[in-house]
Design an enzyme around this catalytic site. Structure first.
Site, PDB file in Angstrom:
ATOM      1  CG  ASP A  30      -2.089  -0.834   1.193  1.00  0.00           C
ATOM      2  OD1 ASP A  30      -2.272  -1.507   0.167  1.00  0.00           O
ATOM      3  OD2 ASP A  30      -2.867  -0.843   2.173  1.00  0.00           O
ATOM      4  CE  LYS A  87      -7.072  -1.285  -0.129  1.00  0.00           C
ATOM      5  NZ  LYS A  87      -7.027  -2.749  -0.220  1.00  0.00           N
ATOM      6  N   GLY A 159      -5.434  -2.710   8.763  1.00  0.00           N
ATOM      7  CA  GLY A 159      -5.098  -1.543   9.573  1.00  0.00           C
ATOM      8  C   GLY A 159      -4.916  -1.848  11.042  1.00  0.00           C
ATOM      9  NE  ARG A 171      -4.622 -22.647  11.887  1.00  0.00           N
ATOM     10  CZ  ARG A 171      -3.612 -23.368  11.421  1.00  0.00           C
ATOM     11  NH1 ARG A 171      -3.778 -24.183  10.382  1.00  0.00           N
ATOM     12  NH2 ARG A 171      -2.419 -23.285  11.961  1.00  0.00           N
ATOM     13  CB  SER A 279      -1.085   0.064   8.119  1.00  0.00           C
ATOM     14  OG  SER A 279      -2.422   0.024   7.647  1.00  0.00           O
TER      15      SER A 279
END
Lengths: 335, 195
Positions: A30, A87, A159, A171, A279
């Site tokens: 990002d 996005k 975030g 999983r 982030s």
């Protein structure tokens, strides 16, 4: 050599899934500025995600999070040679069409932004640009693939710098894939029916408001031009393919909470094809070093001495949040 | 026969699969291995550099020591095929390289990165091969373009009038992705070099 009739095809499923195959084994970072994009490229990122704010700041700022300013995305596209992704809000066709026109290489229909549609995701087959979508379990993954996603990623919890939700989603997907091995075709058909139910939400709600029985009508399109039966058939076929491949038929990345090289290596150990880091890089105290370290950790995930080496002296990672204390659970957006 | 695929990043599994199918079609007993470390290069009779991000692939190859060894082996005559990003890594001259990006400088071609535009400009189209009469499915993804073929390199694949594949003794360089099609003719042609 015979004379060829040259027919160029664009936006085919093979080209869209093929694009995603080229980023396997890589890290997608990002970035919110040209400077960050250049740092990412120099660190060895396979692509960047151009954003207005990283998820940690979106969380902090609150309000409605939308598609980034095309000017900013364009500047980043001009600054780096690696692919640039961006996005759009879940279900927001107009944002997606705008980004396709802008020429971004892949669109992330993302729960990190505020959803635009509480019923449906975008019908991604109608686009030439490839899409990546988040998933928490096999059902979400298969629905997004049926809608035309060329790539899947875990939702994790963006975030937070907390890997726990991404691990949970890997999983859930992986166990679901293994489970299919033990099921008969009839049982898989019933799974397909169950996985198709979220598409009924709008139709059922309308019938209820009309005082009609909550029944699926024959030949009633319930999502775009598709009837429930067509959706179940499509999802059934994808499930059969997953049973025989024993993996998703598209590239599958980890996302949502990767904050350290060891987090990235853990995701690769669990069978992911690569990682998104949001982030985690530019919220750490030494982004250049963290970026390089995560790239190396993905490349050498099965060499513990390398993970130990690249994890040394990285400075402060992003602070991180506990999932129980969050006001907004982004992963719950979009079924 | 043991064929290696440089496995630092990109469409590695697809090449491994295509090579296995090609070996089986040719009736050759052999294995295909991912190459991520220097010691795995030992005893390979041919090597593929796959598609992916050329900046990332060359960086990681430099970092783990594969870069210099592959350059040496290629210079000594080891068959090497580069597809898309792999072609860029093999090339002597690259237009549009990222700053500081290194290349093996083995193949006598000038290539331009991302020459057709961005992903929305990626395309599929039938191409012709010099060594096979039937058209081949050309899959071009953010493909580079071969601007010049010189020295010992000669064209072997064409899209319209454009050169999309070259051969130079032990080396093959392609702008398209044969590993994403079900057609193994290009891989078989390459394996012939290692026999």
């Amino acid at each position: 050599m015979g004379i060829l009739r040259v027919i160029e095809q664009k936006g085919t499923e093979r080209l869209k899934r093929g694009f995603a195959r080229m980023v396997k084994g890589g890290v997608i970072m990002d970035v919110t500025s040209v400077e960050q994009a250049i740092i990412a490229e120099e660190a060895g990122a396979v692509a960047v995600m151009a954003l207005e704010k990283v998820p940690a700041d979106i969380r902090q700022a609150g309000g409605v999070a939308r598609m980034a300013d095309p000017k900013k995305i364009q500047e980043i596209m001009d600054a780096v040679t690696i692919p640039v992704m961006a996005k759009v809000r879940i279900g927001h066709y107009a944002e997606a069409l705008a980004l396709e026109a802008l020429g971004v290489d892949m669109i992330d229909e993302s729960e990190v932004l505020t959803p635009a549609d509480t019923y449906f995701h975008i019908d991604k087959r109608k686009f030439n640009v490839p899409f990546v979508c988040g998933a928490r379990d096999l059902g979400e993954a298969v629905r997004r693939i049926w809608e035309g996603a060329a790539m899947i990623r875990t939702k994790g919890e963006a975030g937070t710098g907390n890997i726990v939700e991404a691990v949970k989603h890997v999983r859930l997907v992986n166990h679901g894939i293994r489970l299919l091995k033990h099921l008969t075709d009839d049982e898989i058909y019933r799974v397909a029916e169950e996985f198709s139910k979220p598409y009924l939400k709008l139709s059922m709600e309308v019938k209820e408001r009309c005082g009609l029985p909550r029944e699926v009508l024959r030949n009633e399109p319930i999502y775009e031009e598709y009837t429930f039966e067509e959706i179940v058939e499509g999802i059934y076929k994808i499930l059969l393919e997953i049973r025989s491949l024993q993996r998703l038929p598209v590239v599958n990345f980890a996302a949502g909470g990767v904050a350290t090289p060891a987090d990235a290596a853990l995701m690769m150990h669990m069978g992911m094809d690569g990682v998104f880091v949001g982030s985690g890089i530019f919220k750490s105290s030494n982004p250049e070093k963290m970026a390089r370290a995560i790239v190396e950790a993905v490349n050498h995930y099965d060499e513990p001495d390398v993970i130990a080496e690249v994890s040394r002296d990285l400075g402060e990672p992003m602070r991180g949040l506990e999932i129980d204390k969050l006001l907004v659970r982004m992963e719950e957006r979009g079924l | 026969m043991r064929i290696g695929v440089i496995g630092v990043q990109g469409a590695v599994a697809e090449h491994v699969e295509a090579l296995r199918r090609a070996l089986a079609n040719m009736g050759i007993h052999g294995g295909v291995a991912w190459i991520r470390r220097l010691d795995q290069l030992k005893d390979v009779s041919a090597l593929v550099i796959p598609g992916g991000e050329s900046t990332t692939i060359s960086k990681l190859m430099c970092k783990n020591g594969l870069f210099d060894e592959v350059k040496r082996l290629g210079g000594e005559g080891l068959p090497i095929m580069g597809t898309c990003a792999g072609l860029i890594v093999l090339a002597k001259r690259v237009v549009g390289a990222a700053s500081g990006q290194r290349f093996l400088e083995l193949l006598d071609v000038e290539v331009q990165r991302n020459a057709y535009g961005r992903q929305v400009d990626s395309f599929e189209a039938p191409i012709t091969l010099s060594f096979s009469p039937d058209p081949f499915p050309g899959i071009f993804i953010r493909a580079p373009r071969i601007l010049k073929v010189y020295g010992r390199a000669r064209p072997i694949a064409f899209y319209r009038e454009e050169v999309v594949g070259v051969e130079q003794d032990n080396l093959l360089g392609l702008t398209f992705h044969p590993e994403l099609s079900n057609d193994t003719r290009v891989h078989e042609y390459f394996i012939e070099k290692a026999k």
